[in-house]
Motif scaffolding. Structure first.
Motif, short mmCIF file in Angstrom:
data_model
loop_
_atom_site.label_atom_id
_atom_site.label_comp_id
_atom_site.label_asym_id
_atom_site.label_seq_id
_atom_site.Cartn_x
_atom_site.Cartn_y
_atom_site.Cartn_z
N VAL A 95 4.11 -9.31 -10.60
CA VAL A 95 5.14 -8.16 -10.47
C VAL A 95 5.25 -7.80 -9.17
CG1 VAL A 95 5.89 -5.73 -11.05
CG2 VAL A 95 4.78 -7.21 -12.74
N ARG A 96 6.52 -7.56 -8.60
CA ARG A 96 6.74 -7.36 -7.24
C ARG A 96 7.41 -6.02 -7.09
NH1 ARG A 96 8.71 -12.76 -4.12
NH2 ARG A 96 6.47 -13.76 -3.81
N LEU A 97 7.02 -4.83 -6.60
CA LEU A 97 7.41 -3.64 -6.75
C LEU A 97 7.86 -3.07 -5.20
CD1 LEU A 97 4.65 -1.70 -8.67
CD2 LEU A 97 6.88 -2.45 -9.31
N SER A 98 9.10 -2.79 -5.32
CA SER A 98 9.61 -2.17 -3.97
C SER A 98 8.85 -0.99 -3.76
CB SER A 98 11.11 -1.52 -4.15
OG SER A 98 11.38 -0.56 -3.06
N PRO A 99 8.29 -0.81 -2.40
CA PRO A 99 7.48 0.26 -1.83
C PRO A 99 7.95 1.60 -2.41
CG PRO A 99 7.33 -1.26 -0.23
CD PRO A 99 8.54 -1.85 -1.24
N VAL A 100 9.37 1.64 -2.43
CA VAL A 100 9.91 2.84 -2.84
C VAL A 100 9.46 3.36 -4.23
CG1 VAL A 100 12.12 3.94 -3.18
CG2 VAL A 100 11.96 2.65 -1.23
N ILE A 101 9.11 2.74 -5.17
CA ILE A 101 8.94 2.94 -6.51
C ILE A 101 7.38 2.75 -6.80
CG2 ILE A 101 11.26 2.24 -7.33
CD1 ILE A 101 9.90 0.01 -8.80
N ALA A 102 6.81 2.07 -5.75
CA ALA A 102 5.14 1.93 -6.07
C ALA A 102 4.42 2.92 -6.34
CB ALA A 102 4.93 0.96 -4.92
N ARG A 103 4.59 4.16 -5.65
CA ARG A 103 3.96 5.22 -5.80
C ARG A 103 3.99 5.94 -7.28
NH1 ARG A 103 3.93 11.01 -2.62
NH2 ARG A 103 6.08 10.98 -3.22
N ALA A 104 5.32 5.80 -7.76
CA ALA A 104 5.31 6.39 -9.04
C ALA A 104 4.45 5.44 -10.00
CB ALA A 104 6.76 6.20 -9.32
N VAL A 105 5.06 4.13 -9.90
CA VAL A 105 4.44 3.09 -10.97
C VAL A 105 2.99 2.98 -11.07
CG1 VAL A 105 4.19 0.80 -11.50
CG2 VAL A 105 6.49 1.92 -10.89
N LEU A 106 2.27 3.21 -9.77
CA LEU A 106 0.91 3.06 -9.66
C LEU A 106 0.27 4.25 -9.90
CD1 LEU A 106 0.42 0.93 -6.29
CD2 LEU A 106 0.50 0.01 -8.68
N GLY A 107 0.70 5.42 -9.69
CA GLY A 107 0.00 6.74 -9.77
C GLY A 107 -0.96 7.03 -8.54
N ALA A 108 -0.53 6.30 -7.47
CA ALA A 108 -1.37 6.44 -6.02
C ALA A 108 -0.44 5.90 -5.14
CB ALA A 108 -2.49 5.64 -6.22
N SER A 109 -0.40 6.41 -3.81
CA SER A 109 0.41 5.78 -2.85
C SER A 109 -0.29 4.56 -2.33
CB SER A 109 0.35 6.74 -1.54
OG SER A 109 0.71 6.10 -0.40
N PRO A 110 0.74 3.63 -2.13
CA PRO A 110 0.45 2.12 -1.45
C PRO A 110 -0.67 2.35 -0.14
CG PRO A 110 2.57 1.92 -2.05
CD PRO A 110 2.38 3.72 -2.20
N ALA A 111 -0.35 3.52 0.61
CA ALA A 111 -1.25 3.95 1.56
C ALA A 111 -2.84 3.61 1.33
CB ALA A 111 -0.62 5.09 2.29
N ASP A 112 -3.01 4.00 0.19
CA ASP A 112 -4.38 4.19 -0.22
C ASP A 112 -4.84 2.61 -0.61
OD1 ASP A 112 -4.26 6.90 -0.66
OD2 ASP A 112 -3.88 6.97 -2.68
N LEU A 113 -4.25 1.55 -0.69
CA LEU A 113 -4.43 0.42 -0.89
C LEU A 113 -4.66 -0.40 0.67
CD1 LEU A 113 -1.91 -0.82 -3.22
CD2 LEU A 113 -4.11 -0.07 -3.81
N ASP A 114 -4.17 0.28 1.79
CA ASP A 114 -4.24 -0.19 3.20
C ASP A 114 -4.19 -1.73 3.22
OD1 ASP A 114 -4.86 0.51 5.70
OD2 ASP A 114 -7.16 -0.06 5.56
N GLY A 115 -2.96 -2.31 2.42
CA GLY A 115 -2.85 -3.67 2.60
C GLY A 115 -3.95 -4.70 2.04
N ALA A 116 -4.83 -4.11 1.22
CA ALA A 116 -6.02 -4.87 0.46
C ALA A 116 -5.53 -4.96 -0.95
CB ALA A 116 -7.16 -4.39 0.75
N ALA A 117 -6.30 -5.59 -1.63
CA ALA A 117 -6.41 -5.91 -2.91
C ALA A 117 -7.41 -5.33 -3.80
CB ALA A 117 -6.47 -7.41 -3.42
N VAL A 118 -6.91 -4.50 -4.87
CA VAL A 118 -8.02 -3.62 -5.66
C VAL A 118 -7.88 -4.14 -7.00
CG1 VAL A 118 -8.23 -1.91 -3.79
CG2 VAL A 118 -6.64 -1.76 -5.71
#
Length: 301
Positions: A95-118
């Motif tokens: 799945v590819r998520l636009s960063p605009v909807i990613a925070r809502a989908v993930l329940g966390a900000s993409p900033a928390d991922l810091d470009g890494a994989a978790v």
């Protein structure tokens, strides 16, 4: 289902029969019997790798770190060419998520991922393992896409939206394919530069300047894969010259433009995401176009 061949390896590739009803969400399905180490090329989206079945995927990351199973990765995963994917009997929905909807989908900000994989389980807990079981139980790829979309749509509807001004700034970067003037974004939405940079970074996972570079690189990379000459690509995509393009490609991937053009991670896009290989599909949620100041008109298109 289509077949993508790279060397001696064949990938079965499935696509949804219709576009997602969730703006900013795209999906593809992959089945690969023996996935040779595959360079992960940075992409301007948040990526979910939803694994199912008896196989196993391994993500070899920087500093010897490894991730297995379903993962989530922030925009720009693989920068520097340090991340490889491999596996046996791999079956997954990507799945590819636009960063605009990613925070809502993930329940966390993409900033928390810091470009890494978790691991996805770190964010979703038992819901991640239930999803893996459900994907394995349904009989077809179209059922898997429907199941995935329904879950992500529910999460998106329940999660917090990003600020309209942040969504609009991303929209401008995306539609310009990375040619938007970063210094003009704050003026367009009626915010101070400091405020926009802070909110953009905290809500989307990267600052505006990095977003511009990543979107521009992604567009250029797909043109290289399409067989266009590096000099022409550099001239058309906003690079100062071919050397500038070469430096950017090396910084993002650790590979030359010639080597990048042969990367299966990019070459498969035309089959897996027809018409969506480049990031020119902006997502601005309904009702989220910002105004210039508290009483003024919307910024121009």
């Amino acid at each position: 289902m289509g077949t993508f061949t790279h060397g001696a390896t064949e990938w079965d590739v499935a696509c949804p029969r219709r576009p997602s009803r969730v703006a900013g969400l795209t999906m593809a399905g992959f089945r690969v019997r023996d996935l040779d180490p595959l360079r992960m090329v940075p992409h301007p989206a948040v990526t979910l790798l939803l694994e199912f079945g008896a196989g196993s995927t391994v993500l070899d990351c920087a500093a010897g770190r490894q991730e297995r199973g379903s993962i989530v990765a922030g925009p720009g995963l693989g920068t520097g060419g340090a991340v490889r994917a491999r596996g046996v009997n791999v079956e997954c929905v990507q799945v590819r998520l636009s960063p605009v909807i990613a925070r809502a989908v993930l329940g966390a900000s993409p900033a928390d991922l810091d470009g890494a994989a978790v691991p996805l389980g770190d964010l979703w807990g038992r819901e991640a393992s239930r999803l893996r079981e459900q994907l394995g139980d349904v009989p077809s790829w179209q059922d898997r896409f429907a199941l995935t979309e329904a879950l992500l749509a529910r999460r998106c509807a329940a999660g917090p939206p990003v600020d309209p001004e942040v969504a609009w700034a991303w929209h401008r970067i995306a539609v310009s394919r990375g040619l938007a003037r970063v210094d003009g974004l704050a003026a367009e939405v009626g915010w101070s530069r400091k405020r926009l940079w802070s909110r953009f970074r905290s809500q989307l996972g990267l600052p505006p300047k990095s977003a511009v570079k990543l979107v521009r690189f992604d567009h250029a990379a797909h043109r290289l894969v399409a067989g266009e000459a590096a000099a022409r690509v550099a001239a058309d995509t906003g690079y100062a010259d071919q050397s500038h393009l070469h430096r950017d490609v090396m910084a993002f991937t650790g590979a030359t433009p010639v080597a990048l053009a042969a990367e299966p991670f990019l070459a498969v896009d035309d089959l897996a995401w027809p018409g969506h290989g480049t990031p020119g599909r902006p997502h601005v949620p309904a009702g989220q176009r910002p105004v210039r100041g508290p009483e003024s008109a919307q910024p121009p298109h």
